[in-house]
Design a protein around this motif. Structure first.
Motif, short mmCIF file in Angstrom:
data_model
loop_
_atom_site.label_atom_id
_atom_site.label_comp_id
_atom_site.label_asym_id
_atom_site.label_seq_id
_atom_site.Cartn_x
_atom_site.Cartn_y
_atom_site.Cartn_z
N VAL A 106 0.85 -1.18 0.00
CA VAL A 106 0.00 0.00 0.00
C VAL A 106 0.89 1.24 0.00
O VAL A 106 1.89 1.29 0.75
N PRO A 107 0.61 2.25 -0.84
CA PRO A 107 1.43 3.47 -0.84
C PRO A 107 1.55 4.08 0.55
O PRO A 107 0.61 4.02 1.35
N GLY A 108 2.69 4.68 0.83
CA GLY A 108 2.96 5.22 2.16
C GLY A 108 1.91 6.18 2.67
O GLY A 108 1.55 6.17 3.85
N TRP A 109 1.38 7.03 1.78
CA TRP A 109 0.41 8.05 2.22
C TRP A 109 -0.99 7.47 2.43
O TRP A 109 -1.90 8.19 2.84
N LEU A 110 -1.17 6.16 2.16
CA LEU A 110 -2.45 5.50 2.43
C LEU A 110 -2.33 4.47 3.54
O LEU A 110 -3.28 3.74 3.82
N GLN A 111 -1.18 4.39 4.18
CA GLN A 111 -0.94 3.37 5.19
C GLN A 111 -1.48 3.78 6.57
O GLN A 111 -1.48 4.96 6.93
N THR A 112 -1.91 2.78 7.33
CA THR A 112 -2.22 2.98 8.75
C THR A 112 -0.91 2.89 9.53
O THR A 112 0.11 2.42 9.00
N LYS A 113 -0.94 3.30 10.78
CA LYS A 113 0.30 3.28 11.56
C LYS A 113 0.81 1.85 11.76
O LYS A 113 2.01 1.58 11.64
N GLY A 114 -0.11 0.92 12.06
CA GLY A 114 0.31 -0.46 12.27
C GLY A 114 0.92 -1.07 11.03
O GLY A 114 1.92 -1.78 11.09
N TYR A 115 0.30 -0.79 9.88
CA TYR A 115 0.81 -1.31 8.61
C TYR A 115 2.17 -0.69 8.31
O TYR A 115 3.11 -1.38 7.89
#
Length: 269
Positions: A106-115
């Motif tokens: 998943v692109p960095g700007w769409l990631q959750t903190k856990g991911y």
């Protein structure tokens, strides 16, 4: 090497000309500010001469380029000195349209903190937990700048493998997929998933991001674990724009992509 330098001179000269005209300044006024001749400025703008490095910031300030001429100069003549990660996110946050393709995560700007923490720890197992936390927090902060209410239009294509391959525990993957679903259903992000076996596959060379900004040329950015590279050469940008269009054409529709993500979310219960 001479040809590379000539191309660098031409690109910088064109950009300097654009900012000079946008600011309403003449070649004569710029020359007077720099203490040189109008002919010298003309040669820089035509790509026949290289602007002295010590004058770049001065020119940038005089023309109101807000650091963009400095960044371009560093990219063209001193690539090893560019802080490409922070510069890229700055351009991304100021964009009007972002078209993003990722083939494995998943692109960095769409990631959750856990991911994000799972991605960072997997790719750099030597990094201490405290630094992983800090990097993930910074990634979320930058994401909020892009995903703000009045932020850029976002078109994203991801390969199925980004959610099929777990990069962390089930709860991390489910949270990440739910985050993507929220953005897709709300319309904040136009999201399409690229199904396995779709041919031809235009994204084999890896992640790419096309960024259109109101005050800068459209650019394409390539990203890897250790470095990133951006270019605003029109021909290259058009070529990768064509690749992105092909990816969109062969991917699932936005509605089909939501259904696929909902199915994947249930599998990570």
């Amino acid at each position: 090497m001479a040809d590379d330098l000539d191309q660098a001179n031409i690109r910088f000269g064109q950009s300097m000309t654009t900012w000079r005209k946008r600011s309403g300044k003449t070649q004569q006024s710029l020359a007077r500010h720099l203490g040189c001749t109008k002919g010298h400025v003309s040669q820089i703008e035509n790509g026949r001469r290289t602007l002295n490095r010590s004058k770049v910031k001065e020119v940038d300030n005089f023309l109101g380029a807000e650091g963009r001429l400095e960044h371009l100069y560093s990219e063209l003549y001193q690539p090893e000195r560019v802080d490409w990660i922070s510069k890229f996110h700055q351009v991304q946050a100021e964009a009007e349209v972002i078209r993003d393709y990722h083939n494995n995560i998943v692109p960095g700007w769409l990631q959750t903190k856990g991911y994000a923490m799972s991605v960072i720890s997997s790719g750099a197992p030597w990094v201490k937990q405290e630094e992983i936390q800090e990097r993930a927090a910074l990634r979320i902060k930058r994401a909020q700048q892009v995903l703000r209410k009045d932020g850029p239009q976002c078109h994203v294509v991801m390969d199925d493998v980004a959610v099929l391959r777990p990069i962390g525990p089930n709860e991390v993957m489910k949270e990440q997929i739910e985050h993507l679903l929220k953005l897709a259903v709300s319309g904040r992000v136009l999201l399409q998933m690229q199904g396995w076996g779709q041919l031809p596959h235009a994204g084999l060379d890896g992640p790419m991001t096309l960024i259109a900004s109101p005050s800068a040329p459209e650019l394409v950015h390539f990203e890897s674990v250790y470095r990133g590279q951006s270019t605003d050469v029109p021909k290259v940008v058009r070529q990768f724009g064509t690749l992105f269009s092909r990816l969109q054409a062969t991917a699932r529709s936005p509605q089909e992509s939501v259904a696929f993500l909902e199915e994947m979310s249930s599998k990570y219960e």
